[in-house]
Design a protein around this motif. Structure first.
Motif, PDB file in Angstrom:
ATOM      1  N   SER A  30       0.862  -0.980   0.004  1.00  0.00           N
ATOM      2  CA  SER A  30       0.161   0.075  -0.219  1.00  0.00           C
ATOM      3  C   SER A  30       0.953   1.403  -0.096  1.00  0.00           C
ATOM      4  N   THR A  31       2.335   1.285   0.456  1.00  0.00           N
ATOM      5  CA  THR A  31       2.923   2.285   0.393  1.00  0.00           C
ATOM      6  C   THR A  31       3.650   2.406  -1.051  1.00  0.00           C
ATOM      7  N   TYR A  32       3.373   1.672  -2.075  1.00  0.00           N
ATOM      8  CA  TYR A  32       3.748   1.941  -3.466  1.00  0.00           C
ATOM      9  C   TYR A  32       2.817   2.161  -4.498  1.00  0.00           C
ATOM     10  N   ALA A  33       3.058   3.142  -5.359  1.00  0.00           N
ATOM     11  CA  ALA A  33       2.266   3.049  -6.805  1.00  0.00           C
ATOM     12  C   ALA A  33       2.785   1.603  -7.489  1.00  0.00           C
ATOM     13  N   MET A  34       1.938   1.191  -8.065  1.00  0.00           N
ATOM     14  CA  MET A  34       2.189  -0.261  -8.708  1.00  0.00           C
ATOM     15  C   MET A  34       2.021  -0.347  -9.981  1.00  0.00           C
ATOM     16  N   GLY A  35       2.667  -1.093 -10.689  1.00  0.00           N
ATOM     17  CA  GLY A  35       2.352  -1.140 -12.262  1.00  0.00           C
ATOM     18  C   GLY A  35       2.854  -2.106 -12.899  1.00  0.00           C
ATOM     19  N   TRP A  36       2.344  -2.328 -14.199  1.00  0.00           N
ATOM     20  CA  TRP A  36       2.737  -3.538 -14.914  1.00  0.00           C
ATOM     21  C   TRP A  36       3.494  -2.917 -16.240  1.00  0.00           C
ATOM     22  N   TYR A  37       4.693  -3.658 -16.446  1.00  0.00           N
ATOM     23  CA  TYR A  37       5.456  -3.289 -17.826  1.00  0.00           C
ATOM     24  C   TYR A  37       5.529  -4.554 -18.682  1.00  0.00           C
ATOM     25  N   ARG A  38       5.909  -4.818 -19.823  1.00  0.00           N
ATOM     26  CA  ARG A  38       6.031  -5.525 -20.577  1.00  0.00           C
ATOM     27  C   ARG A  38       7.270  -5.546 -21.611  1.00  0.00           C
ATOM     28  N   GLN A  39       7.884  -6.580 -22.016  1.00  0.00           N
ATOM     29  CA  GLN A  39       9.086  -6.556 -22.615  1.00  0.00           C
ATOM     30  C   GLN A  39       9.230  -7.710 -23.812  1.00  0.00           C
ATOM     31  N   THR A  40       9.384  -7.238 -24.869  1.00  0.00           N
ATOM     32  CA  THR A  40       9.794  -8.507 -26.134  1.00  0.00           C
ATOM     33  C   THR A  40      10.975  -8.425 -26.224  1.00  0.00           C
ATOM     34  N   PRO A  41      11.832  -9.546 -27.025  1.00  0.00           N
ATOM     35  CA  PRO A  41      12.933  -9.615 -27.216  1.00  0.00           C
ATOM     36  C   PRO A  41      13.711  -8.369 -28.031  1.00  0.00           C
ATOM     37  N   GLY A  42      14.758  -7.874 -27.574  1.00  0.00           N
ATOM     38  CA  GLY A  42      15.318  -6.753 -28.358  1.00  0.00           C
ATOM     39  C   GLY A  42      14.554  -5.267 -28.060  1.00  0.00           C
ATOM     40  N   LYS A  43      13.660  -5.213 -27.290  1.00  0.00           N
ATOM     41  CA  LYS A  43      13.105  -4.029 -27.180  1.00  0.00           C
ATOM     42  C   LYS A  43      13.074  -3.570 -25.495  1.00  0.00           C
ATOM     43  N   GLU A  44      12.942  -2.107 -25.258  1.00  0.00           N
ATOM     44  CA  GLU A  44      12.811  -1.907 -23.820  1.00  0.00           C
ATOM     45  C   GLU A  44      11.493  -2.533 -23.177  1.00  0.00           C
ATOM     46  N   ARG A  45      11.716  -2.364 -21.884  1.00  0.00           N
ATOM     47  CA  ARG A  45      10.165  -2.730 -21.021  1.00  0.00           C
ATOM     48  C   ARG A  45       9.312  -1.199 -21.433  1.00  0.00           C
ATOM     49  N   ASP A  46       8.095  -1.482 -21.452  1.00  0.00           N
ATOM     50  CA  ASP A  46       7.252  -0.408 -21.522  1.00  0.00           C
ATOM     51  C   ASP A  46       6.020  -0.561 -20.715  1.00  0.00           C
ATOM     52  N   LEU A  47       5.620   0.482 -20.269  1.00  0.00           N
ATOM     53  CA  LEU A  47       4.643   0.311 -19.189  1.00  0.00           C
ATOM     54  C   LEU A  47       3.426   0.259 -19.844  1.00  0.00           C
ATOM     55  N   VAL A  48       2.714  -0.651 -19.106  1.00  0.00           N
ATOM     56  CA  VAL A  48       1.380  -1.148 -19.574  1.00  0.00           C
ATOM     57  C   VAL A  48       0.069  -0.420 -18.711  1.00  0.00           C
ATOM     58  N   ALA A  49       0.331  -0.314 -17.403  1.00  0.00           N
ATOM     59  CA  ALA A  49      -0.821   0.106 -16.658  1.00  0.00           C
ATOM     60  C   ALA A  49      -0.034   0.380 -15.269  1.00  0.00           C
ATOM     61  N   GLY A  50      -0.667   1.413 -14.502  1.00  0.00           N
ATOM     62  CA  GLY A  50      -0.140   1.876 -13.284  1.00  0.00           C
ATOM     63  C   GLY A  50      -1.533   2.473 -12.762  1.00  0.00           C
ATOM     64  N   ILE A  51      -1.352   2.109 -11.331  1.00  0.00           N
ATOM     65  CA  ILE A  51      -2.280   2.625 -10.199  1.00  0.00           C
ATOM     66  C   ILE A  51      -1.532   3.288  -9.021  1.00  0.00           C
ATOM     67  N   THR A  52      -2.163   4.280  -8.498  1.00  0.00           N
ATOM     68  CA  THR A  52      -1.446   5.160  -7.423  1.00  0.00           C
ATOM     69  C   THR A  52      -1.721   4.370  -6.123  1.00  0.00           C
ATOM     70  N   ARG A  53      -1.095   4.923  -5.062  1.00  0.00           N
ATOM     71  CA  ARG A  53      -1.028   4.109  -3.826  1.00  0.00           C
ATOM     72  C   ARG A  53      -2.421   3.803  -3.082  1.00  0.00           C
ATOM     73  N   SER A  54      -2.996   5.023  -3.209  1.00  0.00           N
ATOM     74  CA  SER A  54      -4.301   5.036  -2.194  1.00  0.00           C
ATOM     75  C   SER A  54      -5.680   5.305  -3.036  1.00  0.00           C
ATOM     76  N   ASP A  55      -5.439   6.157  -3.797  1.00  0.00           N
ATOM     77  CA  ASP A  55      -6.803   6.960  -4.363  1.00  0.00           C
ATOM     78  C   ASP A  55      -7.014   6.278  -5.614  1.00  0.00           C
ATOM     79  N   GLY A  56      -6.541   5.285  -6.080  1.00  0.00           N
ATOM     80  CA  GLY A  56      -6.838   4.150  -7.003  1.00  0.00           C
ATOM     81  C   GLY A  56      -6.802   4.888  -8.652  1.00  0.00           C
TER      82      GLY A  56
END
Length: 123
Positions: A30-56
């Motif tokens: 609960s103290t962190y903003a959380m998210g999901w990244y994804r990565q394919t071979p040879g490419k950088e990780r890209d942010l897929v989705a993120g959610i704040t700590r408390s207000d959603g």
């Protein structure tokens, strides 16, 4: 040290759905903003989705808007990514990420990474 453990990846057909889960080893999610990244071979990780700590408040990559939904259950120290209408170009390793705030999450300043889970979408 916080460990993040992803689950729920796998093989699914074009148009199918999967739900990824990310569980934290300590009751501190609960103290962190959380998210999901994804990565394919040879490419950088890209942010897929993120959610704040408390207000959603949430943020999504353009390619997944309207198809993916991020949510969190702080009481269970778990974050989810519901993925609907999956497409072959969603195939990637998906990583759970924790950051001190949403700005750091979206700019790649990550405190903790999960080990990654493979999502493969077949035609």
């Amino acid at each position: 040290q916080v460990q993040l453990v992803e689950s729920g990846g796998g093989l699914v057909q074009d148009g199918g759905s999967l739900r990824l889960s990310c569980a934290a080893s300590k009751r501190t999610l609960s103290t962190y903003a959380m998210g999901w990244y994804r990565q394919t071979p040879g490419k950088e990780r890209d942010l897929v989705a993120g959610i704040t700590r408390s207000d959603g408040d949430t943020k999504y990559g353009d390619s997944v808007k309207g198809r993916f939904t991020i949510s969190r259950e702080n009481g269970k120290d778990t974050v989810y990514l519901q993925m609907n209408n999956l497409k072959p170009n969603d195939t990637a390793v998906y990583y759970c990420a924790a950051a001190m705030n949403m700005e750091r999450l979206t700019t790649g300043v990550i405190a903790y990474w999960g080990q990654g889970t493979q999502v493969t979408v077949s035609t």
